[in-house]
Motif scaffolding. Structure first.
Motif, PDB file in Angstrom:
ATOM      1  N   ASP A  10     -42.182  76.551  76.593  1.00 13.54           N
ATOM      2  CA  ASP A  10     -43.227  75.883  75.826  1.00 13.54           C
ATOM      3  C   ASP A  10     -42.950  74.390  75.688  1.00 13.54           C
ATOM      4  O   ASP A  10     -43.875  73.590  75.566  1.00 13.54           O
ATOM      5  CB  ASP A  10     -43.328  76.505  74.420  1.00 13.54           C
ATOM      6  CG  ASP A  10     -43.922  77.913  74.479  1.00 13.54           C
ATOM      7  OD1 ASP A  10     -44.558  78.221  75.501  1.00 13.54           O
ATOM      8  OD2 ASP A  10     -43.720  78.683  73.520  1.00 13.54           O
ATOM      9  N   THR A  11     -41.676  74.003  75.687  1.00 13.58           N
ATOM     10  CA  THR A  11     -41.332  72.599  75.482  1.00 13.58           C
ATOM     11  C   THR A  11     -41.073  71.869  76.803  1.00 13.58           C
ATOM     12  O   THR A  11     -40.651  70.733  76.800  1.00 13.58           O
ATOM     13  CB  THR A  11     -40.082  72.485  74.586  1.00 13.58           C
ATOM     14  OG1 THR A  11     -39.012  73.241  75.179  1.00 13.58           O
ATOM     15  CG2 THR A  11     -40.361  73.034  73.204  1.00 13.58           C
ATOM     16  N   ASP A  12     -41.298  72.543  77.928  1.00  5.93           N
ATOM     17  CA  ASP A  12     -41.096  71.937  79.243  1.00  5.93           C
ATOM     18  C   ASP A  12     -42.396  71.309  79.717  1.00  5.93           C
ATOM     19  O   ASP A  12     -43.292  71.985  80.200  1.00  5.93           O
ATOM     20  CB  ASP A  12     -40.620  73.009  80.228  1.00  5.93           C
ATOM     21  CG  ASP A  12     -40.341  72.410  81.605  1.00  5.93           C
ATOM     22  OD1 ASP A  12     -40.318  71.167  81.710  1.00  5.93           O
ATOM     23  OD2 ASP A  12     -40.160  73.178  82.558  1.00  5.93           O
ATOM     24  N   PHE A  13     -42.515  69.987  79.536  1.00  8.20           N
ATOM     25  CA  PHE A  13     -43.745  69.286  79.874  1.00  8.20           C
ATOM     26  C   PHE A  13     -43.583  68.421  81.119  1.00  8.20           C
ATOM     27  O   PHE A  13     -44.346  67.485  81.327  1.00  8.20           O
ATOM     28  CB  PHE A  13     -44.187  68.390  78.703  1.00  8.20           C
ATOM     29  CG  PHE A  13     -44.498  69.154  77.444  1.00  8.20           C
ATOM     30  CD1 PHE A  13     -45.239  70.311  77.486  1.00  8.20           C
ATOM     31  CD2 PHE A  13     -44.034  68.697  76.216  1.00  8.20           C
ATOM     32  CE1 PHE A  13     -45.539  71.007  76.325  1.00  8.20           C
ATOM     33  CE2 PHE A  13     -44.323  69.387  75.053  1.00  8.20           C
ATOM     34  CZ  PHE A  13     -45.079  70.549  75.102  1.00  8.20           C
ATOM     35  N   THR A  14     -42.557  68.685  81.946  1.00  7.76           N
ATOM     36  CA  THR A  14     -42.314  67.822  83.099  1.00  7.76           C
ATOM     37  C   THR A  14     -43.477  67.817  84.080  1.00  7.76           C
ATOM     38  O   THR A  14     -43.671  66.856  84.811  1.00  7.76           O
ATOM     39  CB  THR A  14     -41.034  68.254  83.838  1.00  7.76           C
ATOM     40  OG1 THR A  14     -41.152  69.637  84.222  1.00  7.76           O
ATOM     41  CG2 THR A  14     -39.818  68.088  82.943  1.00  7.76           C
ATOM     42  N   LYS A  15     -44.259  68.883  84.096  1.00 11.19           N
ATOM     43  CA  LYS A  15     -45.425  68.964  84.973  1.00 11.19           C
ATOM     44  C   LYS A  15     -46.669  69.291  84.152  1.00 11.19           C
ATOM     45  O   LYS A  15     -46.634  70.161  83.281  1.00 11.19           O
ATOM     46  CB  LYS A  15     -45.216  70.040  86.047  1.00 11.19           C
ATOM     47  CG  LYS A  15     -46.390  70.174  87.010  1.00 11.19           C
ATOM     48  CD  LYS A  15     -46.097  71.189  88.096  1.00 11.19           C
ATOM     49  CE  LYS A  15     -47.269  71.302  89.072  1.00 11.19           C
ATOM     50  NZ  LYS A  15     -46.995  72.260  90.175  1.00 11.19           N
ATOM     51  N   ILE A  16     -47.756  68.581  84.428  1.00 11.23           N
ATOM     52  CA  ILE A  16     -49.003  68.838  83.722  1.00 11.23           C
ATOM     53  C   ILE A  16     -49.645  70.100  84.289  1.00 11.23           C
ATOM     54  O   ILE A  16     -49.912  70.195  85.488  1.00 11.23           O
ATOM     55  CB  ILE A  16     -49.964  67.647  83.849  1.00 11.23           C
ATOM     56  CG1 ILE A  16     -49.388  66.434  83.117  1.00 11.23           C
ATOM     57  CG2 ILE A  16     -51.336  67.997  83.274  1.00 11.23           C
ATOM     58  CD1 ILE A  16     -50.256  65.190  83.197  1.00 11.23           C
ATOM     59  N   THR A  17     -49.898  71.061  83.422  1.00 11.55           N
ATOM     60  CA  THR A  17     -50.538  72.313  83.812  1.00 11.55           C
ATOM     61  C   THR A  17     -51.820  72.497  83.014  1.00 11.55           C
ATOM     62  O   THR A  17     -52.043  71.818  82.006  1.00 11.55           O
ATOM     63  CB  THR A  17     -49.601  73.505  83.540  1.00 11.55           C
ATOM     64  OG1 THR A  17     -49.361  73.584  82.115  1.00 11.55           O
ATOM     65  CG2 THR A  17     -48.271  73.328  84.269  1.00 11.55           C
ATOM     66  N   SER A  18     -52.640  73.435  83.445  1.00 11.25           N
ATOM     67  CA  SER A  18     -53.882  73.709  82.726  1.00 11.25           C
ATOM     68  C   SER A  18     -53.587  74.229  81.324  1.00 11.25           C
ATOM     69  O   SER A  18     -54.323  73.944  80.371  1.00 11.25           O
ATOM     70  CB  SER A  18     -54.729  74.722  83.500  1.00 11.25           C
ATOM     71  OG  SER A  18     -54.016  75.929  83.685  1.00 11.25           O
ATOM     72  N   VAL A  19     -52.488  74.971  81.177  1.00  4.68           N
ATOM     73  CA  VAL A  19     -52.099  75.484  79.856  1.00  4.68           C
ATOM     74  C   VAL A  19     -51.774  74.331  78.911  1.00  4.68           C
ATOM     75  O   VAL A  19     -52.200  74.311  77.755  1.00  4.68           O
ATOM     76  CB  VAL A  19     -50.880  76.425  79.977  1.00  4.68           C
ATOM     77  CG1 VAL A  19     -50.384  76.838  78.593  1.00  4.68           C
ATOM     78  CG2 VAL A  19     -51.233  77.649  80.802  1.00  4.68           C
ATOM     79  N   LEU A  20     -51.023  73.349  79.421  1.00  6.24           N
ATOM     80  CA  LEU A  20     -50.670  72.184  78.609  1.00  6.24           C
ATOM     81  C   LEU A  20     -51.923  71.412  78.205  1.00  6.24           C
ATOM     82  O   LEU A  20     -52.088  71.041  77.039  1.00  6.24           O
ATOM     83  CB  LEU A  20     -49.731  71.260  79.397  1.00  6.24           C
ATOM     84  CG  LEU A  20     -49.421  69.896  78.769  1.00  6.24           C
ATOM     85  CD1 LEU A  20     -48.744  70.066  77.418  1.00  6.24           C
ATOM     86  CD2 LEU A  20     -48.566  69.052  79.695  1.00  6.24           C
ATOM     87  N   LEU A  21     -52.825  71.176  79.151  1.00  2.00           N
ATOM     88  CA  LEU A  21     -54.039  70.416  78.871  1.00  2.00           C
ATOM     89  C   LEU A  21     -54.924  71.125  77.853  1.00  2.00           C
ATOM     90  O   LEU A  21     -55.463  70.492  76.935  1.00  2.00           O
ATOM     91  CB  LEU A  21     -54.815  70.183  80.167  1.00  2.00           C
ATOM     92  CG  LEU A  21     -54.126  69.292  81.209  1.00  2.00           C
ATOM     93  CD1 LEU A  21     -54.948  69.231  82.480  1.00  2.00           C
ATOM     94  CD2 LEU A  21     -53.901  67.893  80.655  1.00  2.00           C
ATOM     95  N   LYS A  22     -55.067  72.421  78.005  1.00  2.00           N
ATOM     96  CA  LYS A  22     -55.920  73.180  77.086  1.00  2.00           C
ATOM     97  C   LYS A  22     -55.316  73.241  75.685  1.00  2.00           C
ATOM     98  O   LYS A  22     -56.039  73.149  74.689  1.00  2.00           O
ATOM     99  CB  LYS A  22     -56.152  74.582  77.635  1.00  2.00           C
ATOM    100  CG  LYS A  22     -57.013  74.606  78.900  1.00  2.00           C
ATOM    101  CD  LYS A  22     -57.120  76.005  79.486  1.00  2.00           C
ATOM    102  CE  LYS A  22     -57.949  75.990  80.768  1.00  2.00           C
ATOM    103  NZ  LYS A  22     -58.058  77.336  81.385  1.00  2.00           N
ATOM    104  N   SER A  23     -53.991  73.372  75.613  1.00  2.10           N
ATOM    105  CA  SER A  23     -53.342  73.440  74.299  1.00  2.10           C
ATOM    106  C   SER A  23     -53.394  72.099  73.584  1.00  2.10           C
ATOM    107  O   SER A  23     -53.480  72.036  72.364  1.00  2.10           O
ATOM    108  CB  SER A  23     -51.888  73.896  74.452  1.00  2.10           C
ATOM    109  OG  SER A  23     -51.128  72.932  75.168  1.00  2.10           O
ATOM    110  N   ARG A  24     -53.354  71.022  74.348  1.00  2.00           N
ATOM    111  CA  ARG A  24     -53.361  69.681  73.758  1.00  2.00           C
ATOM    112  C   ARG A  24     -54.757  69.243  73.321  1.00  2.00           C
ATOM    113  O   ARG A  24     -54.905  68.436  72.401  1.00  2.00           O
ATOM    114  CB  ARG A  24     -52.811  68.672  74.767  1.00  2.00           C
ATOM    115  CG  ARG A  24     -51.309  68.742  74.935  1.00  2.00           C
ATOM    116  CD  ARG A  24     -50.627  67.843  73.919  1.00  2.00           C
ATOM    117  NE  ARG A  24     -49.206  68.136  73.803  1.00  2.00           N
ATOM    118  CZ  ARG A  24     -48.366  67.375  73.158  1.00  2.00           C
ATOM    119  NH1 ARG A  24     -48.789  66.270  72.573  1.00  2.00           N
ATOM    120  NH2 ARG A  24     -47.094  67.702  73.058  1.00  2.00           N
TER     121      ARG A  24
END
Length: 259
Positions: A10-24
């Motif tokens: 959950d804290t690994d943001f080295t790569k932008i993913t759709s999950v990261l974008l949607k959660s943000r």
């Protein structure tokens, strides 16, 4: 062990993913994202950010980005902040036709030639390659002809490194001048003073109009972002208070039953 692994992921943001974008953003569809702020997350791979095709404002400052290739599909992007990264090539954003404001301070842009690719961006009016406030710069800024070369390359630029380079002053100054000119024109129309009951400006003169100026647009957007964050904090606070009150109520009830 599994919970620890999930937490690390959950804290690994080295790569932008759709999950990261949607959660943000809270958006389920990447094409619905208009504004995105991903500061200081250690991002080095832009991943699927190119799928946010309607993105207008993007802040990726303070990461470990070296390549901007995924941004080439963002044709509606107006404001881009990629300061404090490790970028040396800007070729990828030469196709961002709507770009008005670009901040690349604190990167590895080494020469004026590295900026030639941006000359196709006709709407670009604000470029920042150095920021003295945060001590951000680029190797190219050490060139003695850096400023004059950039102004020659980009004749439409209004702001370079945070300093206004064309025009007769600030937008506030121009607004005051417009008001003053309107007053004078109204007072001496046909050589006579107008009746006091009549407005001295046309209908709609004082209505707030959205400006095409990237600086004003960015300030307007940041203000709305702050309001949005305040509303979110207010909702969270109200939720926590409600939960706390409910918890206290249950505790009091249990005590009464115990007695």
């Amino acid at each position: 062990m599994d919970s620890k692994r999930e937490k690390d992921q959950d804290t690994d943001f080295t790569k932008i993913t759709s999950v990261l974008l949607k959660s943000r953003t809270g958006e389920f569809d990447l094409e619905s994202i208009l504004f995105l702020k991903l500061r200081g997350l250690g991002i080095c791979d832009l991943g699927c950010i190119g799928e946010c095709t309607n993105l207008e404002r993007l802040d990726l400052s303070g990461n470990n980005i070296t390549k901007l290739v995924p941004l080439s599909s963002l044709r509606l992007l107006i404001v881009l902040n990629v300061s404090a990264n490790r970028i040396s090539n800007l070729e990828a954003i030469s196709s961002c036709d709507s770009l008005q404001s670009l901040n690349v301070a604190g990167n590895l842009i080494s020469s004026i030639e590295n900026l030639h690719c941006l000359q196709s961006l006709r709407k670009l009016e604000n470029i920042r390659l150095k920021d003295n406030t945060y001590n951000f710069s680029n190797p190219v800024c050490k060139n003695t002809s850096y400023r004059s070369s950039l102004l020659e390359m980009f004749p439409n630029i209004k702001v370079l490194d945070g300093e206004r380079v064309v025009g007769r002053g600030s937008d506030l100054y121009q607004l005051c001048k417009d008001i003053d000119d309107t007053i004078k024109a109204g007072l001496f129309k046909n050589g006579q003073l107008p009746e006091l009951s009549e407005p001295w400006v046309e209908d709609g003169f004082w209505e707030i109009k959205r400006s095409n100026n990237a600086i004003i647009e960015e300030a307007y957007k940041q203000f709305n972002d702050v309001l949005h964050e305040c509303r979110l904090l207010n909702n969270r606070a109200a939720h926590i208070i409600s939960q706390t009150e409910r918890s206290l109520s249950l505790k009091n009830q249990s005590k009464q039953y115990a007695v």
